[in-house]
Write a protein that holds these residues in place. Structure first.
Motif, PDB file in Angstrom:
ATOM      1  N   GLU A   1       0.818  -1.220   0.000  1.00 58.48           N
ATOM      2  CA  GLU A   1       0.000   0.000   0.000  1.00 58.48           C
ATOM      3  C   GLU A   1       0.848   1.265   0.000  1.00 58.48           C
ATOM      4  N   THR A   2       1.949   1.271   0.730  1.00 57.42           N
ATOM      5  CA  THR A   2       2.775   2.483   0.777  1.00 57.42           C
ATOM      6  C   THR A   2       3.438   2.759  -0.564  1.00 57.42           C
ATOM      7  N   HIS A   3       3.597   1.744  -1.402  1.00 59.92           N
ATOM      8  CA  HIS A   3       4.256   1.923  -2.694  1.00 59.92           C
ATOM      9  C   HIS A   3       3.316   1.721  -3.883  1.00 59.92           C
ATOM     10  N   ASP A   4       2.021   1.608  -3.613  1.00 61.85           N
ATOM     11  CA  ASP A   4       1.057   1.372  -4.685  1.00 61.85           C
ATOM     12  C   ASP A   4       1.046   2.497  -5.717  1.00 61.85           C
ATOM     13  N   ALA A   5       0.959   3.730  -5.275  1.00 59.76           N
ATOM     14  CA  ALA A   5       0.908   4.854  -6.223  1.00 59.76           C
ATOM     15  C   ALA A   5       2.180   4.918  -7.066  1.00 59.76           C
ATOM     16  N   PHE A   6       3.333   4.690  -6.439  1.00 59.50           N
ATOM     17  CA  PHE A   6       4.586   4.733  -7.192  1.00 59.50           C
ATOM     18  C   PHE A   6       4.674   3.585  -8.196  1.00 59.50           C
ATOM     19  N   CYS A   7       4.246   2.385  -7.795  1.00 57.94           N
ATOM     20  CA  CYS A   7       4.283   1.245  -8.722  1.00 57.94           C
ATOM     21  C   CYS A   7       3.374   1.487  -9.926  1.00 57.94           C
ATOM     22  N   ARG A   8       2.204   2.057  -9.688  1.00 55.53           N
ATOM     23  CA  ARG A   8       1.301   2.392 -10.791  1.00 55.53           C
ATOM     24  C   ARG A   8       1.963   3.404 -11.728  1.00 55.53           C
ATOM     25  N   TYR A   9       2.565   4.422 -11.145  1.00 53.32           N
ATOM     26  CA  TYR A   9       3.254   5.438 -11.938  1.00 53.32           C
ATOM     27  C   TYR A   9       4.389   4.809 -12.756  1.00 53.32           C
ATOM     28  N   LEU A  10       5.208   3.996 -12.103  1.00 51.88           N
ATOM     29  CA  LEU A  10       6.350   3.373 -12.767  1.00 51.88           C
ATOM     30  C   LEU A  10       5.906   2.457 -13.908  1.00 51.88           C
ATOM     31  N   ALA A  11       4.885   1.646 -13.665  1.00 51.62           N
ATOM     32  CA  ALA A  11       4.375   0.767 -14.718  1.00 51.62           C
ATOM     33  C   ALA A  11       3.821   1.589 -15.879  1.00 51.62           C
ATOM     34  N   HIS A  12       3.096   2.639 -15.568  1.00 51.51           N
ATOM     35  CA  HIS A  12       2.519   3.501 -16.602  1.00 51.51           C
ATOM     36  C   HIS A  12       3.601   4.187 -17.433  1.00 51.51           C
ATOM     37  N   ARG A  13       4.594   4.762 -16.764  1.00 50.15           N
ATOM     38  CA  ARG A  13       5.642   5.518 -17.468  1.00 50.15           C
ATOM     39  C   ARG A  13       6.601   4.633 -18.264  1.00 50.15           C
ATOM     40  N   THR A  14       6.875   3.423 -17.758  1.00 50.37           N
ATOM     41  CA  THR A  14       7.836   2.545 -18.442  1.00 50.37           C
ATOM     42  C   THR A  14       7.175   1.602 -19.438  1.00 50.37           C
ATOM     43  N   GLY A  15       5.893   1.325 -19.241  1.00 48.06           N
ATOM     44  CA  GLY A  15       5.220   0.344 -20.076  1.00 48.06           C
ATOM     45  C   GLY A  15       5.506  -1.090 -19.642  1.00 48.06           C
ATOM     46  N   TRP A  16       6.181  -1.258 -18.526  1.00 46.24           N
ATOM     47  CA  TRP A  16       6.533  -2.580 -18.008  1.00 46.24           C
ATOM     48  C   TRP A  16       5.536  -3.010 -16.951  1.00 46.24           C
ATOM     49  N   ALA A  17       5.251  -4.312 -16.914  1.00 38.54           N
ATOM     50  CA  ALA A  17       4.489  -4.876 -15.810  1.00 38.54           C
ATOM     51  C   ALA A  17       5.431  -4.993 -14.619  1.00 38.54           C
ATOM     52  N   LEU A  18       4.915  -4.764 -13.426  1.00 37.94           N
ATOM     53  CA  LEU A  18       5.718  -4.886 -12.208  1.00 37.94           C
ATOM     54  C   LEU A  18       5.070  -5.907 -11.287  1.00 37.94           C
ATOM     55  N   LEU A  19       5.892  -6.772 -10.744  1.00 38.12           N
ATOM     56  CA  LEU A  19       5.449  -7.649  -9.675  1.00 38.12           C
ATOM     57  C   LEU A  19       6.062  -7.102  -8.397  1.00 38.12           C
ATOM     58  N   ALA A  20       5.232  -6.449  -7.567  1.00 40.71           N
ATOM     59  CA  ALA A  20       5.702  -5.847  -6.318  1.00 40.71           C
ATOM     60  C   ALA A  20       5.568  -6.879  -5.197  1.00 40.71           C
ATOM     61  N   VAL A  21       6.631  -7.043  -4.433  1.00 41.71           N
ATOM     62  CA  VAL A  21       6.705  -8.069  -3.393  1.00 41.71           C
ATOM     63  C   VAL A  21       6.336  -7.481  -2.030  1.00 41.71           C
ATOM     64  N   ASP A  22       5.406  -8.127  -1.353  1.00 42.70           N
ATOM     65  CA  ASP A  22       5.028  -7.729   0.002  1.00 42.70           C
ATOM     66  C   ASP A  22       5.773  -8.638   0.984  1.00 42.70           C
ATOM     67  N   TYR A  23       7.085  -8.437   1.049  1.00 48.69           N
ATOM     68  CA  TYR A  23       7.923  -9.318   1.872  1.00 48.69           C
ATOM     69  C   TYR A  23       7.650  -9.125   3.363  1.00 48.69           C
ATOM     70  N   ARG A  24       7.946 -10.177   4.146  1.00 49.56           N
ATOM     71  CA  ARG A  24       7.783 -10.117   5.600  1.00 49.56           C
ATOM     72  C   ARG A  24       8.751  -9.084   6.176  1.00 49.56           C
TER      73      ARG A  24
ATOM     74  N   PRO B   1      12.904 -11.665   4.873  1.00 49.99           N
ATOM     75  CA  PRO B   1      12.450 -10.795   3.789  1.00 49.99           C
ATOM     76  C   PRO B   1      13.150 -11.115   2.460  1.00 49.99           C
ATOM     77  N   LEU B   2      14.432 -11.363   2.519  1.00 53.15           N
ATOM     78  CA  LEU B   2      15.179 -11.684   1.302  1.00 53.15           C
ATOM     79  C   LEU B   2      14.720 -13.020   0.719  1.00 53.15           C
ATOM     80  N   ASP B   3      14.394 -13.976   1.571  1.00 52.82           N
ATOM     81  CA  ASP B   3      13.855 -15.257   1.100  1.00 52.82           C
ATOM     82  C   ASP B   3      12.550 -15.041   0.340  1.00 52.82           C
ATOM     83  N   ASP B   4      11.695 -14.141   0.845  1.00 51.51           N
ATOM     84  CA  ASP B   4      10.438 -13.836   0.157  1.00 51.51           C
ATOM     85  C   ASP B   4      10.693 -13.241  -1.225  1.00 51.51           C
ATOM     86  N   VAL B   5      11.669 -12.356  -1.310  1.00 51.59           N
ATOM     87  CA  VAL B   5      12.008 -11.739  -2.593  1.00 51.59           C
ATOM     88  C   VAL B   5      12.521 -12.802  -3.566  1.00 51.59           C
ATOM     89  N   ALA B   6      13.373 -13.692  -3.093  1.00 51.14           N
ATOM     90  CA  ALA B   6      13.906 -14.758  -3.953  1.00 51.14           C
ATOM     91  C   ALA B   6      12.781 -15.683  -4.427  1.00 51.14           C
TER      92      ALA B   6
END
Length: 153
Positions: free
Chosen positions: A84-107, A117-122
Motif C-alpha cells: 500500500e505504501t508503494h502502490d501509487a509509485f508502482c502504478r506510476y512506474l508501470a505507466h511511465r515505463t510500459g513494463w508490468a511490475l510484480l511488487a513483493v510484500d515481503y515479511r 524478507p530476502l527469502d520472500d524476494v527470492a
C-alpha cells in the motif's frame, strides 16, 4: 581498510544507541507511512491484481497486455512499508515505463528477522521467472543475458 575522514566524522556524530526501537514506535511509524501513502492519487492501469507467488503476497501491475515484466522490491530496510505504501509509485512506474511490475510484500523485521524478507524476494523472483501470471496463458522463460527479451505478461 580505513574509512574516509568525512565518513568517520559522520559516524562519530551519530547517536551510539544499541537498543532497538520499541515495537510500539515501529508500529506507529508504519501506520503513519501507510496513512500518508493512501492519500495520494493513483494512476489507473489495464490490470492490477494481488497474487500469491508461492506463498509470498505480491501485487501485479500491468499497463497493457503483453508488457515485459520486472520485479519491484520496495524500500524500507526490510522493516518498513508494504504494497500500500508503494502502490501509487508502482502504478506510476508501470505507466511511465510500459513494463508490468510484480511488487513483493515481503515479511518485515523485527517480527521476521533477516533473511526472511530476502527469502520472500527470492521466492517471488523464482515465481516470476517461471509463471506467466494469473491467466496462465503462454509459458515464458527468463534467461540472464544482455540480449534476451524481457518476459511478457
Amino acid at each position: 581498510m580505513t574509512l574516509h575522514p568525512q565518513a568517520r566524522a559522520l559516524l562519530d556524530t551519530l547517536v551510539d544507541d544499541d537498543e532497538p526501537w520499541p515495537p510500539e514506535d515501529l508500529v506507529a511509524l508504519r501506520a503513519e507511512a501507510r496513512a500518508a501513502a493512501l492519500q495520494g492519487e493513483r494512476i489507473g492501469l489495464d490490470f492490477v491484481i494481488d497474487v500469491d507467488a508461492d506463498g509470498v503476497p505480491c501485487r501485479l501491475y500491468r499497463p497493457k497486455q503483453g508488457a515485459p515484466a520486472a520485479l519491484y522490491v520496495h524500500g524500507g530496510g526490510w522493516a518498513m512499508h508494504d504494497l500500500e505504501t508503494h502502490d501509487a509509485f508502482c502504478r506510476y512506474l508501470a505507466h511511465r515505463t510500459g513494463w508490468a511490475l510484480l511488487a513483493v510484500d515481503y515479511r518485515l523485521a523485527p517480527e521476521n528477522p533477516y533473511p526472511a524478507p530476502l527469502d520472500d524476494v527470492a521466492t517471488a523472483a523464482s515465481w516470476l521467472r517461471r509463471t506467466t501470471g494469473p491467466t496462465g496463458s503462454t509459458r515464458r522463460s527468463c534467461r540472464p543475458s544482455q540480449t534476451r527479451r524481457a518476459p511478457t505478461w
